[in-house]
Design a protein around this motif. Structure first.
Motif, PDB file in Angstrom:
ATOM      1  N   GLU A 184      -9.786 -34.914 -71.132  1.00  0.00           N
ATOM      2  CA  GLU A 184      -9.923 -33.522 -71.648  1.00  0.00           C
ATOM      3  C   GLU A 184      -9.921 -33.181 -73.041  1.00  0.00           C
ATOM      4  N   VAL A 185      -9.068 -33.699 -73.721  1.00  0.00           N
ATOM      5  CA  VAL A 185      -8.635 -33.572 -75.116  1.00  0.00           C
ATOM      6  C   VAL A 185      -8.720 -34.856 -75.656  1.00  0.00           C
ATOM      7  N   ILE A 186      -9.418 -34.931 -77.024  1.00  0.00           N
ATOM      8  CA  ILE A 186      -9.097 -35.980 -77.796  1.00  0.00           C
ATOM      9  C   ILE A 186      -9.120 -35.485 -79.403  1.00  0.00           C
ATOM     10  N   ASN A 187      -7.920 -35.707 -79.781  1.00  0.00           N
ATOM     11  CA  ASN A 187      -7.481 -35.218 -81.135  1.00  0.00           C
ATOM     12  C   ASN A 187      -6.997 -36.272 -81.904  1.00  0.00           C
ATOM     13  N   LEU A 188      -8.155 -36.912 -82.761  1.00  0.00           N
ATOM     14  CA  LEU A 188      -7.852 -37.889 -83.785  1.00  0.00           C
ATOM     15  C   LEU A 188      -8.062 -37.356 -85.284  1.00  0.00           C
ATOM     16  N   ASN A 189      -7.735 -36.133 -85.538  1.00  0.00           N
ATOM     17  CA  ASN A 189      -7.734 -35.454 -86.671  1.00  0.00           C
ATOM     18  C   ASN A 189      -6.600 -36.109 -88.008  1.00  0.00           C
ATOM     19  N   GLU A 190      -7.392 -36.008 -89.124  1.00  0.00           N
ATOM     20  CA  GLU A 190      -6.473 -36.686 -90.231  1.00  0.00           C
ATOM     21  C   GLU A 190      -6.372 -38.212 -90.155  1.00  0.00           C
ATOM     22  N   ASN A 191      -7.240 -39.046 -89.671  1.00  0.00           N
ATOM     23  CA  ASN A 191      -6.718 -40.288 -89.947  1.00  0.00           C
ATOM     24  C   ASN A 191      -8.080 -41.033 -90.547  1.00  0.00           C
ATOM     25  N   PRO A 192      -7.872 -40.719 -92.080  1.00  0.00           N
ATOM     26  CA  PRO A 192      -9.112 -41.309 -92.835  1.00  0.00           C
ATOM     27  C   PRO A 192      -9.408 -42.775 -93.111  1.00  0.00           C
ATOM     28  N   GLY A 193      -8.239 -43.446 -92.434  1.00  0.00           N
ATOM     29  CA  GLY A 193      -8.415 -44.892 -92.706  1.00  0.00           C
ATOM     30  C   GLY A 193      -9.312 -45.841 -91.929  1.00  0.00           C
ATOM     31  N   PHE A 194      -9.728 -45.051 -90.745  1.00  0.00           N
ATOM     32  CA  PHE A 194     -10.758 -45.723 -89.973  1.00  0.00           C
ATOM     33  C   PHE A 194     -12.075 -46.217 -90.496  1.00  0.00           C
ATOM     34  N   HIS A 195     -12.638 -47.237 -90.273  1.00  0.00           N
ATOM     35  CA  HIS A 195     -13.861 -47.875 -90.662  1.00  0.00           C
ATOM     36  C   HIS A 195     -15.119 -46.947 -90.608  1.00  0.00           C
ATOM     37  N   ASP A 196     -16.097 -46.820 -91.326  1.00  0.00           N
ATOM     38  CA  ASP A 196     -17.172 -46.050 -91.123  1.00  0.00           C
ATOM     39  C   ASP A 196     -17.642 -46.234 -89.625  1.00  0.00           C
ATOM     40  N   TRP A 197     -17.845 -45.301 -88.864  1.00  0.00           N
ATOM     41  CA  TRP A 197     -18.207 -45.331 -87.327  1.00  0.00           C
ATOM     42  C   TRP A 197     -19.184 -44.257 -87.104  1.00  0.00           C
ATOM     43  N   ARG A 198     -19.851 -44.490 -86.107  1.00  0.00           N
ATOM     44  CA  ARG A 198     -20.409 -43.087 -85.213  1.00  0.00           C
ATOM     45  C   ARG A 198     -20.240 -43.123 -83.785  1.00  0.00           C
ATOM     46  N   PRO A 199     -20.098 -41.945 -83.147  1.00  0.00           N
ATOM     47  CA  PRO A 199     -19.761 -41.812 -81.676  1.00  0.00           C
ATOM     48  C   PRO A 199     -20.842 -42.483 -80.850  1.00  0.00           C
ATOM     49  N   PRO A 200     -20.672 -43.303 -80.044  1.00  0.00           N
ATOM     50  CA  PRO A 200     -21.541 -43.861 -79.035  1.00  0.00           C
ATOM     51  C   PRO A 200     -22.231 -42.960 -77.958  1.00  0.00           C
ATOM     52  N   GLU A 201     -23.368 -43.156 -77.682  1.00  0.00           N
ATOM     53  CA  GLU A 201     -23.923 -42.339 -76.702  1.00  0.00           C
ATOM     54  C   GLU A 201     -23.221 -42.078 -75.286  1.00  0.00           C
ATOM     55  N   SER A 202     -22.706 -43.362 -75.288  1.00  0.00           N
ATOM     56  CA  SER A 202     -21.843 -43.492 -73.791  1.00  0.00           C
ATOM     57  C   SER A 202     -20.842 -42.608 -73.541  1.00  0.00           C
ATOM     58  N   TRP A 203     -20.260 -41.918 -74.621  1.00  0.00           N
ATOM     59  CA  TRP A 203     -19.511 -40.775 -74.351  1.00  0.00           C
ATOM     60  C   TRP A 203     -20.367 -39.610 -73.560  1.00  0.00           C
ATOM     61  N   LEU A 204     -21.485 -39.359 -73.706  1.00  0.00           N
ATOM     62  CA  LEU A 204     -22.322 -38.498 -73.085  1.00  0.00           C
ATOM     63  C   LEU A 204     -22.006 -38.589 -71.391  1.00  0.00           C
ATOM     64  N   SER A 205     -22.346 -39.900 -70.892  1.00  0.00           N
ATOM     65  CA  SER A 205     -22.506 -40.087 -69.589  1.00  0.00           C
ATOM     66  C   SER A 205     -21.065 -40.054 -68.961  1.00  0.00           C
ATOM     67  N   ARG A 206     -19.988 -40.402 -69.685  1.00  0.00           N
ATOM     68  CA  ARG A 206     -18.543 -40.552 -69.188  1.00  0.00           C
ATOM     69  C   ARG A 206     -17.772 -39.661 -69.267  1.00  0.00           C
ATOM     70  N   LEU A 207     -17.724 -38.985 -70.610  1.00  0.00           N
ATOM     71  CA  LEU A 207     -16.644 -37.867 -70.769  1.00  0.00           C
ATOM     72  C   LEU A 207     -17.059 -36.829 -70.047  1.00  0.00           C
ATOM     73  N   LYS A 208     -17.182 -36.376 -68.825  1.00  0.00           N
ATOM     74  CA  LYS A 208     -17.545 -35.224 -68.273  1.00  0.00           C
ATOM     75  C   LYS A 208     -16.419 -34.110 -68.370  1.00  0.00           C
ATOM     76  N   ASN A 209     -15.377 -34.379 -68.670  1.00  0.00           N
ATOM     77  CA  ASN A 209     -14.552 -33.354 -68.340  1.00  0.00           C
ATOM     78  C   ASN A 209     -13.866 -32.997 -69.745  1.00  0.00           C
TER      79      ASN A 209
END
Length: 983
Positions: A184-209
């Motif tokens: 229900e809650v995803i908070n990864l604010n202020e972690n600039p060390g991640f490599h460049d990335w894009r959110p996958p469309e699979s989030w749409l079908s799976r993260l219903k809540n």
């Protein structure tokens, strides 16, 4: 059938009873064992984590610890004694989470470890917390966790995942998150060390809540996916501080539950979709610091619950919709640095608890909104650099909560309401460059928090009231180019924090108060173009080498000798009655010699002859001694170099001389003293000498060998023999006059070496003072001394950034480049890689050459090679942390991939600032002031450059947190503030 109760029980009944007793007995054993396992695990936690709060977990008072642990602070149990939650938020713990947590605590549903120091990366033991009944809430925010995020997909029961403000690096765990379908809650604010990335469309079908998605400053790139509009459960979407490009998808308008939308600090383009006006639940929208064009949609301004509207620093055009004036909820309007036109909504703030008005740097016209403070909550009026007209509303004078009142660079007219000057909480009152009239009232004494009073280039008249001394916190006063008359009050000398006093181009008369010499923090004193009379007080020369200007007045009498020595005769030009006591050389400006006293003018004959003979004899003796000393030095030089040929560069090179101050030495005296015994240090580019001159003064000489490239440039006529970095230092320092910038006397440039002659700093540099062997005493000096160092450096940088025609970025601020004089007054040095920012209309002028020192470098260097003034602010924040903690920027105790910024930020976030303070000052009575300094340092080192204050703001914050009063620094400003405006 009648049962015979007297008959013996059947064997079957005995068997059933036996089985039942066994089950009960075994269950009891299992329950007790489970409870003992929980107690054992909690005991292990106490052993693994250090921190005073753990003392409350006391297992020593009972032979059965399982009885007690449910009563421990931070532990929640169910009715059966099973641990369901552990919450040690802000306990200031340090250590590793023991293994086996979910096996030992099978009923655990919540684990909150925020604001602690969790070692060893992401706790691997949590990966065993799997379904069906397992951990639902995990909070690791501000926990100092570093390294990669492992595959967390087995933790399928998670509903809340908060790993914000840590130091994770490597691949973003996009696929793993997509498998956590209960989130229900995803908070990864202020972690600039991640490599460049894009959110996958699979989030749409799976993260219903999913309700809350916070991915700010996680190095996300590409465009905002259109499919995000189909995650209709979202109430909070925050993607700010990333590398996002393209347009804002109109599909976001499908998120009918959305309350908070933050997309600031990206590279988004295109228009603001009008469809966002369909988000009727929206309360906060922030699209600032992008490249958006078009208008502010009226549909958004009409949203019934809108509290915060922020779109500053874009390219928006058109008007601010008048419908905003009807809002009953609006608190913040921040749209500065755009191209907006038209008038401000007339009813703005009339029906709501309006708090912030930030519309600077637009092309707005018309009057200021009269009802902005109608509900008595307005704290910021920032309307700089527009085309506003009319008078300042009288109602603003009663707006007591105001902290910043800045209306400069407009066309406002009429008398300034007297109450504006007496606002009790305001720290900045800025009225400059308008057509305002009226006097400065005596009630200014009530402005007890005022640090800056700017009212230049108006038509303000009357006198400067002596009561201004009641505004004891003043740091800067600029009343130049007005019609203020009368005398300068002696009481101004009591404003002991004053850094700048600019009163030029007024009608002041009378004498210059000698009390101004008491302003030991003063860097700029400009009294030019007035009608001041009398002599220049000799005592004012104690303010040198700062900027002093007494030109174009009616001053008379002799010019104080220190002004002549510093080559500052131009600062007294335009005063026909001034004179000089004697000539230093034939190049002095044509000021007349002061007349001899009357009793001497008539002396002639023998007495006059004796005087001439005596002077000639004295000159002869001095010349003879100088020649003798030169012969001795040359002999010593030849002896110490053991027969080195007379043609060696140190003894006979011919140098071109560029001087920036009146010199009391010549080239030969410097060159002949470049001998081994005078060497005090070596650097990567040359050698530093300490030289005592024949007059007893000390200078430092930096000798730099000329590179092959520079010789080639010399041969081709490109800049003489100066290296590029040396040329930068010479050009930069030669034009600077500030007490906190090291003084460059002159430059000698030759074919084989270059010499820079500086003022000598007997206490070395700040790095050695803080971190040298034993701290050699400086570490044990009191906090007021360190605070003076900090504010001096801040003032020097503020001068470079704000007080020159073009800003200068130092680019290598570090403690080793801060020199200390005999009184521990700091001087910023080493401008070899400095850069002058000639903006030419570019709002964010910057350099593109990577420079600086590891540990002091701003994090934006990780993804951009641009250097702005905000890079200097970051580096200064590191130095301020060094002063308060006594630690180096990189220390083993900070752990892997961590530095002083991360370590201090974690302490401050956890409310444990006192633990970070220098242990050598643990008995200091100024601990609160030191804590405030650390908080200023944390703001300076914010990972987002735009959220850092300017150096001018830092000077004010440090002054407000000064140890002389014990006042706390204001924590004003947040992500909606710009350094130039709100802070």
């Amino acid at each position: 059938m009648v049962t015979n109760l007297s008959s013996p029980p059947s064997p079957i009944l005995f068997s059933c009873l036996a089985i039942l007793l066994i089950v009960v007995f075994v269950s009891g054993d299992v329950g007790a064992a489970a409870l003992d396992a929980q107690a054992t695990y909690l005991s292990q936690m106490k052993q693994e984590f250090t921190g005073p709060a753990m003392a409350g977990w006391d297992f020593s008072n009972s032979s059965s610890p399982a009885i007690n642990y449910c009563k421990f602070q931070g532990i929640t149990c169910d009715a059966a004694g099973n641990v369901t939650a552990i919450d040690v938020t802000s306990w200031r713990l340090s250590g590793r989470l023991p293994s086996g947590i979910c096996k030992s605590l099978p009923a655990l549903r919540e684990l909150r470890l925020a604001y602690n120091d969790i070692r060893g990366g992401f706790p691997a033991t949590l990966l065993n917390c799997t379904a069906p009944a397992s951990l639902e809430i995990l909070n690791l925010s501000f926990a100092g966790v570093s390294g990669a995020v492992p595959d967390i997909s087995p933790m399928t029961s998670l509903r809340v995942l908060d790993m914000s403000n840590n130091y994770f690096a490597g691949a973003f765990p996009a696929a793993a998150i997509a498998n956590l379908t209960n989130l229900e809650v995803i908070n990864l604010n202020e972690n600039p060390g991640f490599h460049d990335w894009r959110p996958p469309e699979s989030w749409l079908s799976r993260l219903k809540n999913l309700r809350i998605l916070i991915l700010s400053t996680t190095s996300m790139r590409g465009g905002i996916p259109a499919w995000i509009g189909n995650v209709t459960s979202l109430t909070d979407l925050e993607l700010s501080g990333n590398l996002l490009t393209g347009e804002i998808p109109a599909t976001i308008a499908r998120l009918h539950n959305l309350q908070l939308l933050e997309l600031y600090y990206n590279n988004l383009t295109g228009v603001v979709p009008d469809e966002l006006g369909n988000l009727t639940m929206l309360t906060d929208i922030d699209l600032s610091e992008n490249r958006l064009t078009g208008v502010i949609p009226e549909s958004i301004c009409a949203l019934p619950r809108l509290r915060v509207l922020q779109m500053y620093t874009n390219k928006l055009t058109g008007v601010i919709p008048a419908v905003l004036g009807n809002s009953t909820q609006l608190r913040i309007l921040s749209v500065y640095r755009n191209q907006l036109t038209g008038e401000l909504p007339g009813d703005l703030g009339r029906y709501s608890g309006f708090n912030v008005l930030e519309v600077s740097e637009n092309q707005l016209t018309g009057p200021l909104p009269p009802f902005a403070c109608a509900n008595g909550e307005l704290q910021y009026i920032l309307v700089l650099s527009n085309l506003l007209t009319g008078a300042i509303p009288a109602s603003y004078a009663d707006c007591r909560p105001l902290l910043r009142f800045r209306v400069s660079n407009n066309h406002l007219d009429g008398d300034v309401p007297a109450g504006i000057f007496a606002l009790p909480h305001a720290s900045i009152i800025d009225l400059s460059f308008n057509h305002l009239t009226g006097p400065i009232p005596a009630t200014i004494a009530g402005a007890t928090n005022l640090t800056s009073l700017f009212a230049s280039n108006n038509r303000i008249s009357g006198v400067l009231p002596p009561e201004i001394a009641g505004a004891t916190t003043l740091v800067k006063i600029d009343l130049s180019n007005n019609q203020i008359g009368g005398s300068i009050p002696d009481s101004v000398g009591r404003l002991n924090r004053l850094n700048q006093l600019s009163l030029q181009e007024n009608r002041f008369n009378g004498s210059i108060p000698a009390t101004l010499a008491d302003l030991h923090s003063l860097n700029v004193l400009n009294l030019s173009y007035n009608a001041l009379a009398g002599e220049i007080p000799e005592s004012l020369c104690s303010l040198l080498p700062n900027s002093l200007d007494f030109s174009n007045n009616n001053l008379s009498g002799p010019v104080p000798l220190p002004l002549i020595r510093e080559g500052l005769l131009e600062s007294v030009a335009g005063n026909p009655a001034l004179c000089v006591a004697f000539r230093l050389n034939l190049t002095d400006p044509a000021l007349p010699l002061c007349p001899k006293p009357a009793r001497l003018r008539g002396m002639r004959g023998l007495a006059g002859s004796v005087w001439v003979v005596a002077v000639c004899a004295l000159v002869g003796v001095v010349a003879t001694l100088a020649l003798a000393r030169r012969w001795v030095l040359r002999s010593r030089h030849d002896a110490e170099h053991d027969g080195v040929a007379a043609s060696s560069p140190a003894s006979s090179s011919s140098y071109d001389v560029t001087s920036f101050h009146k010199l009391s030495f010549d080239q030969h005296e410097i060159v002949e003293a470049l001998i081994d015994k005078n060497i005090v240090g070596h650097g990567g580019s040359g050698t530093v000498y300490k030289i005592e001159l024949s007059n007893g003064e000390l200078v430092a000489v930096k000798k730099l060998w000329v590179s092959r490239r520079s010789k080639q440039e010399q041969n081709h006529g490109h800049g003489g023999c100066l290296d590029r970095e040396l040329r930068t230092e010479v050009e930069t320092l030669g034009s600077i006059r500030h007490k906190n910038i090291v003084k460059l006397y002159c430059c000698y440039s030759g074919a084989d070496s270059n010499l820079l002659v500086y003022e000598y700093m007997p206490n070395g540099n700040l790095w050695d003072a803080l971190h040298g062997a034993g701290g050699w005493g400086f570490g044990f000096l009191d906090w007021p001394t360190r605070h003076r160092v900090a504010i001096g450096v801040a003032q020097g940088l503020a001068y470079l950034h704000h007080d020159l025609l073009y800003s200068i970025v130092h680019r290598d601020i570090k403690s080793s480049n801060i020199l200390l004089d005999a009184d521990f007054e700091p001087k910023v040095a080493d401008f070899g890689i400095a850069k002058v920012l000639q903006a030419r209309g570019d709002r964010d002028a910057s350099t593109i050459t990577i420079a600086g020192t590891y540990g002091y470098l701003a994090p934006e260097y990780a993804y951009s090679s641009k250097a702005t003034t905000k890079c200097d602010v970051y580096s200064f924040g590191v130095v301020l942390m060094e002063l308060a903690t006594g630690k180096k920027p990189i220390e083993p105790e900070f752990g892997e991939t961590r530095d002083i910024v991360q370590w201090v930020s974690g302490k401050v976030a956890a409310g444990a600032e006192a633990e970070a303070l220098d242990k050598r000052l643990e008995w200091s009575p100024f601990k609160e002031e030191m804590v405030q300094a650390l908080r200023v340092a944390v703001r300076c080192t914010c990972s987002i450059p735009g959220l850092r204050p300017t150096m001018a703001d830092v000077v004010q914050m440090l002054a407000e947190a000064g140890p002389t009063t014990g006042r706390t620094a204001k924590d004003a400003g947040n992500k909606d503030s710009s350094g130039e405006h709100k802070l």
